[in-house]
Write an enzyme that holds these catalytic residues in place. Sequence first.
Site, short mmCIF file in Angstrom:
data_model
loop_
_atom_site.label_atom_id
_atom_site.label_comp_id
_atom_site.label_asym_id
_atom_site.label_seq_id
_atom_site.Cartn_x
_atom_site.Cartn_y
_atom_site.Cartn_z
N GLY A 56 20.08 44.26 43.55
CA GLY A 56 21.50 44.04 43.80
C GLY A 56 22.33 45.16 43.20
O GLY A 56 21.85 46.27 42.96
N CYS A 57 23.60 44.87 42.94
CA CYS A 57 24.50 45.87 42.36
C CYS A 57 23.90 46.45 41.09
O CYS A 57 23.49 45.72 40.18
CB CYS A 57 25.85 45.22 42.06
SG CYS A 57 26.98 46.29 41.15
N PHE A 58 23.86 47.76 41.00
CA PHE A 58 23.20 48.39 39.85
C PHE A 58 23.96 48.21 38.55
O PHE A 58 23.41 48.39 37.47
CB PHE A 58 22.87 49.86 40.09
CG PHE A 58 23.93 50.72 40.75
CD1 PHE A 58 25.29 50.46 40.60
CD2 PHE A 58 23.55 51.80 41.53
CE1 PHE A 58 26.24 51.27 41.20
CE2 PHE A 58 24.50 52.62 42.14
CZ PHE A 58 25.85 52.35 41.96
N TRP A 59 25.25 47.84 38.60
CA TRP A 59 25.98 47.61 37.36
C TRP A 59 25.31 46.54 36.50
O TRP A 59 25.15 46.70 35.30
CB TRP A 59 27.42 47.18 37.66
CG TRP A 59 28.28 48.21 38.31
CD1 TRP A 59 28.04 49.55 38.44
CD2 TRP A 59 29.55 47.97 38.94
NE1 TRP A 59 29.07 50.15 39.11
CE2 TRP A 59 30.01 49.22 39.43
CE3 TRP A 59 30.33 46.84 39.13
CZ2 TRP A 59 31.24 49.34 40.09
CZ3 TRP A 59 31.55 46.95 39.80
CH2 TRP A 59 32.00 48.20 40.26
#
Length: 234
Positions: A56-59
């Site tokens: 998912g979102c790498f953050w």
Amino acid sequence: MIHRSTFQSVSLAALLMLGASACQPVSAAGGALPAPTVDTLGSAAHSEQVAVLAGGCFWGVEAVFEHVRGVNEVIAGYSGGDADTAHYDEVSAGDTGHAESVQVHYDPALVSYGTLLRVFFSVALDPTEQDRQGPDVGSQYRSVIFYANPEQQRIASAYIAQLGAAKTFPAPIVTKVAPLRAFYPAEAYHQHYFQLHPYNPYIVINDAPKVARLQQLFPALYRLDRQVVEVQLH
């Protein structure tokens, strides 16, 4: 697809309520997943090792591993596509072959590859979601373990099989195990996003609960990242 910028209009009270209910465990046991039965063979490799994971979102994935003891550095980036399309605007279109990924540099004498995968599946993502994670939808948010060598492939494949046989999750695991062709670091403004923007609405709702869950499930592995302290003091 819900763009991350839409979270900017959410009130702080709503954020706290949403953040408290986000990232609830999806495993049947509801806690930390079992340790891999197949893992690295002792600590023969004393040099720094690298794992590349997409969830998912790498953050959020970056934030989780930046709080794991034994991890030296985490870099947000792209993997699965070509160099000329490894740019956020292009990857966000969902047709480059890239997945938002993180490159985890770790000390194998302190944390094993199998332990990183245990954290990954327990905390960082829902491995039963196909081409999405939470509010982010598209192939760029698919879950992949990009292996760099046969040992990583063996450990990752065995762990997915182990979790599947135990019916750890209520639905099949869709996380892929794929060879690492290349990893391309993301733009500078994506790096260490959790530490630099702890009150960003998207972070509060989607990613802060993951870090809190890491601390809850793996207290011996959890560390308060130095950069978080610096952000809180200024």
